[in-house]
Design a protein around this motif. Structure first.
Motif, PDB file in Angstrom:
ATOM      1  N   ILE A 111       1.696   7.930  -5.396  1.00 36.01           N
ATOM      2  CA  ILE A 111       1.620   6.973  -4.282  1.00 36.01           C
ATOM      3  C   ILE A 111       2.290   5.662  -4.665  1.00 36.01           C
ATOM      4  O   ILE A 111       3.099   5.111  -3.906  1.00 36.01           O
ATOM      5  CB  ILE A 111       0.152   6.722  -3.876  1.00 36.01           C
ATOM      6  N   LEU A 112       1.974   5.165  -5.863  1.00 38.68           N
ATOM      7  CA  LEU A 112       2.547   3.888  -6.309  1.00 38.68           C
ATOM      8  C   LEU A 112       4.063   3.991  -6.434  1.00 38.68           C
ATOM      9  O   LEU A 112       4.801   3.080  -6.037  1.00 38.68           O
ATOM     10  CB  LEU A 112       1.924   3.469  -7.645  1.00 38.68           C
ATOM     11  N   GLU A 164      -4.848  -6.265  -4.966  1.00 43.61           N
ATOM     12  CA  GLU A 164      -5.758  -6.320  -3.818  1.00 43.61           C
ATOM     13  C   GLU A 164      -4.979  -6.271  -2.505  1.00 43.61           C
ATOM     14  O   GLU A 164      -5.379  -5.597  -1.548  1.00 43.61           O
ATOM     15  CB  GLU A 164      -6.599  -7.599  -3.880  1.00 43.61           C
ATOM     16  N   ALA A 165      -3.836  -6.966  -2.473  1.00 40.55           N
ATOM     17  CA  ALA A 165      -3.011  -6.975  -1.258  1.00 40.55           C
ATOM     18  C   ALA A 165      -2.461  -5.584  -0.972  1.00 40.55           C
ATOM     19  O   ALA A 165      -2.413  -5.141   0.185  1.00 40.55           O
ATOM     20  CB  ALA A 165      -1.867  -7.970  -1.402  1.00 40.55           C
ATOM     21  N   PHE A 166      -2.039  -4.863  -2.045  1.00 38.41           N
ATOM     22  CA  PHE A 166      -1.506  -3.516  -1.862  1.00 38.41           C
ATOM     23  C   PHE A 166      -2.581  -2.577  -1.324  1.00 38.41           C
ATOM     24  O   PHE A 166      -2.349  -1.827  -0.368  1.00 38.41           O
ATOM     25  CB  PHE A 166      -0.969  -2.975  -3.189  1.00 38.41           C
ATOM     26  N   TRP A 178      -2.559  -0.627   2.186  1.00 38.02           N
ATOM     27  CA  TRP A 178      -2.625   0.828   2.190  1.00 38.02           C
ATOM     28  C   TRP A 178      -3.713   1.321   3.150  1.00 38.02           C
ATOM     29  O   TRP A 178      -3.503   2.231   3.946  1.00 38.02           O
ATOM     30  CB  TRP A 178      -2.883   1.343   0.776  1.00 38.02           C
ATOM     31  N   HIS A 179      -4.879   0.689   3.083  1.00 36.12           N
ATOM     32  CA  HIS A 179      -5.975   1.089   3.969  1.00 36.12           C
ATOM     33  C   HIS A 179      -5.665   0.776   5.430  1.00 36.12           C
ATOM     34  O   HIS A 179      -6.069   1.520   6.335  1.00 36.12           O
ATOM     35  CB  HIS A 179      -7.281   0.419   3.526  1.00 36.12           C
ATOM     36  N   GLU A 180      -4.936  -0.302   5.676  1.00 34.91           N
ATOM     37  CA  GLU A 180      -4.523  -0.613   7.049  1.00 34.91           C
ATOM     38  C   GLU A 180      -3.607   0.483   7.588  1.00 34.91           C
ATOM     39  O   GLU A 180      -3.756   0.932   8.733  1.00 34.91           O
ATOM     40  CB  GLU A 180      -3.805  -1.965   7.101  1.00 34.91           C
ATOM     41  N   THR A 191     -11.148   6.614  -3.862  1.00 35.79           N
ATOM     42  CA  THR A 191     -10.139   5.897  -3.094  1.00 35.79           C
ATOM     43  C   THR A 191      -9.001   5.469  -4.004  1.00 35.79           C
ATOM     44  O   THR A 191      -9.085   5.597  -5.236  1.00 35.79           O
ATOM     45  CB  THR A 191     -10.736   4.649  -2.419  1.00 35.79           C
ATOM     46  N   ILE A 192      -7.970   4.946  -3.410  1.00 34.91           N
ATOM     47  CA  ILE A 192      -6.817   4.504  -4.192  1.00 34.91           C
ATOM     48  C   ILE A 192      -7.184   3.371  -5.139  1.00 34.91           C
ATOM     49  O   ILE A 192      -6.498   3.129  -6.133  1.00 34.91           O
ATOM     50  CB  ILE A 192      -5.669   4.080  -3.248  1.00 34.91           C
TER      51      ILE A 192
END
Length: 717
Positions: free
Chosen positions: A27-28, A38-40, A44-46, A61-62
């Protein structure tokens, strides 16, 4: 990130369980980042929420698992359109009192006819014929609840597509009330198909089996065990015009060897009843049609609204690089490939065209239900409508996306639907969530913003606007299709296929003539655009324009087998003066040509190719055909006849003379008119001739160009 999440969703949808897995490190790498900031993680969840993905295990979770561990994702149920939403096995509780949904007058009349036939002849074999929107499934389920389930007799409901099975299952739930089933507290219903349960799961205690025909093919032992203690069986064949197929015929024969069968076929496209056309349908349904009502009658009675079908050309060329799995997704799953849906979703000009078309007809269209392609498209359309000053809301599956500022909770959906029903805003956008179930009687217009290959989905979308005044709906219904330019030939559903009638020998019908004209226009208009809008030579330059106007068309369905079941594909074969005689000979010769392949819907490609070549050798021997015939049309006709033993209905173009341009050419050439007078006169003729407008796709410039071309050809003689 967005493209990769969309790719994961596509992978999950291709798996029957709706799941996929991928390592965190992958994924990364795909998102071109090395760290899980934290922003990533938030972004990702959005994106997961936007595209309807969620974690199979919420604890993994990721943000929480190691880089080398795989995370399992699943498509949300409402987004997973190709998987069944029906529970395979149901213990149906009979509710007290009366069924909340009362039958309409024509359904009550149909039920009276069924009751009389059943009382006169317990083991009949007949057809119930109701048009699109007429409630065939609901009527049959109500009859069976009273005459079969209530009396402890078993039911076998057969169809060729799992969406039809889900529809039948819901219909039984809707009639499971004490009014119809007074002596039972419950009964068992089981759904059998490739996406439900297998045939081996059937138990003797099952009262109702709803099954795809292929799932029961060669399952005689299972069915015999199920019926071991029974003497009678009710069998329903949905989409009964496919009943002559070999699998249906052999299944019926195996059942009739065990029990006495009462057979009811449901269809909107019956066989003709004139004696010379009696064939395999009459052989199966030998008690003929128990009840029939057509679209025109239901519109006259006010049960259905008067349909107005409108095509809006987007002039957007869809760039496609088709792979085999793309074709599979479209034909079997009715799902656009990712790279195609992204083109359409992200096209701001296309979205603005949709919005602008609504604004230009706002007073006429009224309450409008928009069917979008996916969540992203629904949200984009909502914003485009709002920016143009139109209050629109979107309802999609249950997540809250703060980034896009849209509340998609169940409570928000209920609130939006209630406000829409009260007329507080005019446009409601959804993604296949409002095809059935929710009651929306005030919908006057539906916008179809994406094509579909699904006859079921098209029927459901049409049904949202077709409720007439006597049924609590509206007098007029507008079905607006937004048509893109596809480089590949895909058999997209045309709403006209579902509305054109079958009474082709019962006199003139203006509504029928209009639909036939529109169908022919959609087939011919591209050729006219290509040849009349350029200076290139083509077949239109070689013949008088009148010879380019079709005599009519054959219209029929083919069942195309896929891993998920059979797909219904509508086929249209246009007949011109140049090809009419050859096609007439082919129709006469089909019985002999296909004699040893009758009722075999599984003709091999090799056999079909051989039969097609033989048909061309025997019947298409002219030096040239202008316009030319299509070999694939001959192939489709052979496949259709081999399965059904029926010649498809021919729809004559009754308004052919009305669309002829010869008299306009003659008038211009015999009168000394200035260019201005000529244009004014042509415009006047255009405005007075509705069928001329329909045939030329409401394009005055094409009509004028055709006139000019014909004058030029006349002068060059």
């Amino acid at each position: 990130m967005r493209q990769y999440v969309e790719k994961l969703k596509e992978r999950a949808e291709q798996n029957q369980n709706g799941q996929t897995q991928v390592k965190v490190r992958t994924i990364l790498r795909q998102c071109k980042t090395k760290r899980r900031t934290e922003a990533f993680v938030t972004r990702w969840h959005e994106m997961m929420e936007v595209y309807g993905l969620h974690y199979v295990n919420p604890g993994e979770t990721i943000a929480t698992v190691s880089l080398e561990k795989a995370i399992h994702f699943q498509v949300e149920k409402e987004e997973q359109m190709h998987l069944s939403e029906t529970k395979a096995t149901t213990k149906v509780t009979v509710q007290s009192r009366f069924t909340p949904q009362r039958p309409y007058p024509h359904q009550e009349e149909a039920l009276r006819h069924l009751d009389r036939l059943y009382e006169r002849k317990r083991h009949f074999s007949s057809l119930l014929v109701l048009p699109t929107g007429g409630g065939k499934t609901a009527t049959a389920a109500r009859f069976l609840a009273k005459r079969s389930i209530a009396e402890g007799k078993k039911v076998l409901w057969l169809a060729h597509r799992h969406e039809l099975l889900d529809q039948a299952h819901h219909a039984f739930l809707n009639v499971s009330y004490e009014e119809l089933i007074p002596e039972r507290e419950n009964y068992h219903c089981r759904v059998i198909s490739g996406v439900h349960e297998r045939a081996r799961a059937i138990e003797m205690t099952d009262d109702v089996i709803i099954a795809s025909k292929d799932s029961l093919y060669r399952q005689e032992a299972v069915l015999q065990q199920w019926l071991a203690n029974d003497e009678e069986l009710f069998v329903i064949i949905d989409e009964a015009h496919h009943a002559p197929a070999r699998t249906y015929r052999e299944l019926l024969e195996s059942l009739e060897a065990v029990v006495s069968v009462t057979l009811l076929g449901l269809t909107a496209t019956p066989f003709r009843t004139v004696e010379e056309e009696v064939g395999s349908m009459r052989a199966i349904f030998h008690d003929d049609i128990v009840y029939k009502i057509d679209l025109t009658q239901l519109i006259t009675k006010g049960i259905l609204a008067e349909p107005h079908l409108i095509d809006v050309e987007t002039n957007y060329i869809v760039e496609t690089d088709w792979k085999e799995r793309d074709i599979h997704q479209i034909q079997a799953l009715d799902k656009l490939p990712q790279h195609v849906s992204r083109q359409l979703t992200d096209n701001h000009q296309r979205n603005e065209l949709i919005t602008q078309h609504y604004k230009e007809h706002e007073a006429e269209y009224g309450q409008t239900l928009v069917f979008a392609m996916n969540r992203v498209h629904a949200i984009a359309l909502r914003e485009t409508f709002r920016l143009s000053g139109i209050h629109a809301e979107a309802i999609i599956s249950s997540v809250t996306d703060d980034t896009l500022r849209i509340d998609t909770s169940q409570e928000a959906r209920r609130r939006h639907i209630a406000a829409f029903k009260r007329g507080e805003f005019p446009v409601l956008i959804n993604v296949n969530m409002l095809t059935e179930g929710t009651d929306l009687p005030n919908v006057q217009t539906v916008f179809l913003t994406r094509p579909t290959t699904s006859k079921i989905l098209m029927t459901q979308m049409l049904g949202r606007a077709l409720r007439g005044e006597r049924a609590g709906g509206t007098r007029h219904a507008y079905i607006v299709s937004f048509i893109d330019d596809w480089s590949n030939t895909i058999a997209w559903e045309n709403p006209r296929h579902l509305l054109v009638g079958e009474d082709v020998q019962n006199g003139r019908d203006t509504r029928q003539e209009r639909l036939v004209t529109e169908l022919l226009s959609t087939k011919m208009i591209r050729a006219y655009v290509e040849q009349l809008s350029t200076d290139r030579d083509g077949w239109l330059k070689e013949i008088p324009f009148q010879k380019s106007i079709p005599l009519g068309l054959y219209l029929f369905e083919l069942l195309i087998p896929t891993e998920e079941g059979e797909v219904t594909e509508h086929r249209e074969i246009i007949i011109f003066e140049s090809t009419a005689e050859s096609y007439a000979k082919l129709m006469q010769g089909l019985p002999e040509l296909v004699a040893r392949d009758l009722r075999d819907e599984r003709l091999s490609d090799e056999r079909l190719t051989a039969l097609t070549r033989e048909a061309e050798r025997l019947y298409f021997q002219e030096a040239s055909y202008i316009p030319a015939y299509e070999t694939r049309d001959i192939r489709a006709l052979i496949q259709h006849y081999a399965m059904t033993e029926q010649i498809p209905n021919f729809y004559a173009f009754e308004q052919r003379e009305e669309t002829s341009i010869e008299r306009y050419v003659e008038h211009i050439m015999t009168h000394e008119l200035s260019r201005r007078e000529e244009v004014q006169w042509l415009k006047q003729q255009w405005e007075q001739n509705v069928f001329l407008q329909l045939y030329f796709g409401h394009r005055l410039e094409l009509f004028v160009r055709a006139i000019n071309d014909e004058i030029e050809k006349t002068l060059l003689k």
